[in-house]
Design a protein around this motif. Structure first.
Motif, short mmCIF file in Angstrom:
data_model
loop_
_atom_site.label_atom_id
_atom_site.label_comp_id
_atom_site.label_asym_id
_atom_site.label_seq_id
_atom_site.Cartn_x
_atom_site.Cartn_y
_atom_site.Cartn_z
N THR A 72 6.09 10.41 -0.98
CA THR A 72 5.23 9.24 -0.73
C THR A 72 5.85 8.26 0.11
OG1 THR A 72 7.02 8.02 -2.36
CG2 THR A 72 5.15 9.36 -3.60
N GLN A 73 4.73 7.45 0.64
CA GLN A 73 5.14 6.55 1.91
C GLN A 73 4.42 5.34 1.61
OE1 GLN A 73 3.28 8.79 4.98
NE2 GLN A 73 4.87 9.87 5.81
N SER A 74 5.19 4.19 2.23
CA SER A 74 4.54 2.81 2.21
C SER A 74 4.66 2.26 3.35
CB SER A 74 5.55 2.10 1.04
OG SER A 74 5.38 2.63 -0.31
N SER A 75 4.02 1.07 3.72
CA SER A 75 3.91 0.23 4.87
C SER A 75 3.61 1.24 6.20
CB SER A 75 5.59 0.06 5.30
OG SER A 75 5.99 -0.76 4.15
N ASN A 76 4.10 2.14 6.27
CA ASN A 76 3.60 3.09 7.65
C ASN A 76 3.32 4.21 7.06
OD1 ASN A 76 4.21 1.18 9.80
ND2 ASN A 76 6.31 1.30 9.08
N THR A 87 -8.43 8.87 -4.07
CA THR A 87 -8.00 10.25 -3.85
C THR A 87 -8.96 10.92 -2.82
OG1 THR A 87 -9.33 11.30 -5.61
CG2 THR A 87 -7.28 10.35 -6.47
N HIS A 88 -8.22 11.74 -2.21
CA HIS A 88 -9.04 12.80 -1.11
C HIS A 88 -8.16 14.07 -1.31
CE1 HIS A 88 -11.37 13.43 2.38
NE2 HIS A 88 -10.25 14.41 2.54
N VAL A 89 -8.70 14.92 -2.18
CA VAL A 89 -8.22 16.36 -2.58
C VAL A 89 -6.60 15.79 -3.18
CG1 VAL A 89 -7.65 18.64 -1.56
CG2 VAL A 89 -9.51 17.26 -0.82
N ASP A 90 -5.55 16.15 -2.46
CA ASP A 90 -4.32 16.08 -2.96
C ASP A 90 -3.68 14.93 -2.36
OD1 ASP A 90 -3.99 17.03 -0.35
OD2 ASP A 90 -2.63 18.59 -0.76
N ASP A 91 -4.26 14.12 -1.75
CA ASP A 91 -3.77 12.80 -1.08
C ASP A 91 -4.23 11.58 -1.83
OD1 ASP A 91 -2.35 14.06 1.02
OD2 ASP A 91 -4.30 13.87 2.11
N LEU A 92 -3.14 10.70 -2.51
CA LEU A 92 -3.53 9.61 -3.10
C LEU A 92 -3.15 8.21 -2.58
CD1 LEU A 92 -3.22 11.99 -5.47
CD2 LEU A 92 -2.32 10.32 -6.79
N MET A 93 -3.76 7.30 -2.53
CA MET A 93 -3.67 5.99 -1.99
C MET A 93 -3.87 4.93 -2.96
SD MET A 93 -4.64 4.19 1.58
CE MET A 93 -6.36 3.80 1.22
N LEU A 134 0.95 -1.35 0.10
CA LEU A 134 0.10 0.02 0.12
C LEU A 134 0.79 1.12 -0.10
CD1 LEU A 134 -2.98 0.91 0.20
CD2 LEU A 134 -2.57 1.08 2.68
N THR A 135 0.38 2.07 -0.92
CA THR A 135 1.35 3.42 -1.09
C THR A 135 0.63 4.65 -1.14
OG1 THR A 135 2.88 2.01 -2.48
CG2 THR A 135 3.28 4.47 -2.27
N THR A 136 1.16 5.86 -0.47
CA THR A 136 0.25 6.98 -0.68
C THR A 136 1.24 8.19 -1.30
OG1 THR A 136 1.06 7.87 1.52
CG2 THR A 136 -1.02 6.50 1.53
N ALA A 137 0.67 9.12 -1.88
CA ALA A 137 1.56 10.25 -2.23
C ALA A 137 0.70 11.46 -1.98
CB ALA A 137 1.68 10.34 -3.72
N ASP A 138 1.57 12.69 -1.57
CA ASP A 138 0.94 13.83 -1.24
C ASP A 138 1.36 15.00 -2.12
OD1 ASP A 138 0.05 16.51 -0.15
OD2 ASP A 138 1.69 16.34 1.57
N ILE A 139 0.63 15.41 -2.83
CA ILE A 139 0.88 16.35 -4.15
C ILE A 139 1.12 17.70 -3.58
CG2 ILE A 139 0.00 17.32 -6.24
CD1 ILE A 139 -1.53 15.09 -6.85
#
Length: 261
Positions: A191-195, A162-168, A69-74
C-alpha cells in the motif's frame, strides 16, 4: 490444451532512462496461458475498470476535504478470483516448471483458479472483488461500474475505485476500517500514500493536502520518430514505418494530456 509460457517483467522499468542513474531491477516471472488459442464461445469476458472521471472524482474529493489518498496492489490477483466453473487444461511451458519433472510431453495441468491469459480470468477476479466490496455496504456507481462509495445518512464516508488489481481510495476520519475489511480478504503486495503511482500516473500529495497528478515517467519514455533524411527532400512522402512511429507518439501524447488535464 492451452499452451503456456513464462513472462518475465521488471517492475522498475518505468524508472530507467537512457542516460540516467542505475535503477536496480524488480524482477517478476508469471506463468501465462495463451488465451488466443482458447475456443470459448458464449463466455462473458468483460471486467470493468474505473473510468478517468471516477479516478478524478476520488482525487478531487481528497483535495477538497484534506484527506489522505491511498492505493493498494493485490498480489497475484487472478489467483484470488472466483474458482473456475469449467475445465481448463494447460500445457506445460517449454522451459518447464522449477522443481517439477516435465519431461513427459503428454503432461498437462488443470487450472482450478483463474490464471493470467484465459479470456474470462479478468472477469473472475473482478466479480470476486466486486462481491467483497458490496458485502461491506458499499454501492457501485450506476455509470462507472468500478467506482464505489460507502455512505451513512446520505453522507459519503469512503470513495474507492479499482483498475484490475489496483485499488485507490480515501476515507473520512474514523472510516479506515471499512476499506480494511476489503484488504483483509485478499493478499496485498503493498500500500502507498502521499506519493503513489496509479495506472501510469504519478499522484503526489503535500502536507496541506494538495494533490498533483503528472505522467512524468510515461512522458520521458516516449521515443522520438526515427526519420532518416538520406538525401530526401521535404516533399517526399513519409514511409510506413515513420507514419506508424508518428501515430504512436501522437497517441501517447494524447493519452498523457487526457490523464493530466
Amino acid at each position: 490444451m492451452i499452451p503456456t509460457q513464462w513472462i518475465e517483467t521488471d517492475k522498475a522499468e518505468h524508472k530507467r532512462r537512457e542516460t540516467g542513474m542505475y535503477v536496480p531491477p524488480e524482477l517478476k516471472s508469471r506463468l501465462v496461458a495463451c488465451g488466443n488459442f482458447e475456443d470459448t464461445p458464449g463466455i462473458r469476458t468483460d471486467s470493468p475498470t474505473c473510468d478517468l472521471e471516477g479516478v478524478n472524482t476520488v482525487i478531487g474529493w481528497v483535495a477538497s476535504h484534506g484527506m489522505q489518498l491511498t492505493t493498494a496492489d493485490i498480489r497475484n490477483a487472478y489467483f484470488q478470483g472466483k474458482t473456475l466453473d469449467r475445465l481448463v487444461l494447460l500445457k506445460v511451458p517449454r522451459s518447464g516448471i522449477p522443481g517439477v519433472d516435465t519431461a513427459d510431453d503428454d503432461l498437462a495441468m488443470v487450472a482450478r483458479e483463474p490464471i493470467y491469459g484465459p479470456k474470462d480470468s479478468g472477469r473472475s477476479f473482478w466479480k470476486e472483488l466486486r462481491e467483497v466490496i458490496l458485502s461491506i455496504g458499499s454501492k457501485a456507481n450506476r455509470y462507472i461500474k468500478a467506482f464505489y462509495t460507502y455512505q451513512e445518512e446520505d453522507d459519503v464516508k469512503v470513495m474507492l475505485c479499482t483498475h484490475v488489481d489496483d485499488l485507490m481510495w480515501a476515507c473520512k476520519p474514523g472510516y479506515e476500517h471499512i476499506v480494511q475489511k476489503i484488504l483483509t480478504k485478499f493478499e496485498v503486495r503493498e500500500t502507498q500514500s502521499s506519493n503513489i503511482r496509479f495506472c501510469g500516473r504519478e499522484v503526489t500529495q503535500d502536507k496541506e493536502g494538495n494533490v498533483t497528478v503528472t505522467c512524468k515517467d510515461t512522458t520521458e519514455k516516449i521515443l522520438p520518430v526515427n526519420a532518416q533524411k538520406n538525401g530526401r527532400s521535404p516533399e517526399d512522402r513519409a514511409t510506413e514505418g515513420e507514419i506508424s512511429q508518428l501515430r504512436s507518439v501522437v497517441g501517447s501524447i494524447a493519452w498523457i494530456a487526457r490523464q493530466c488535464r
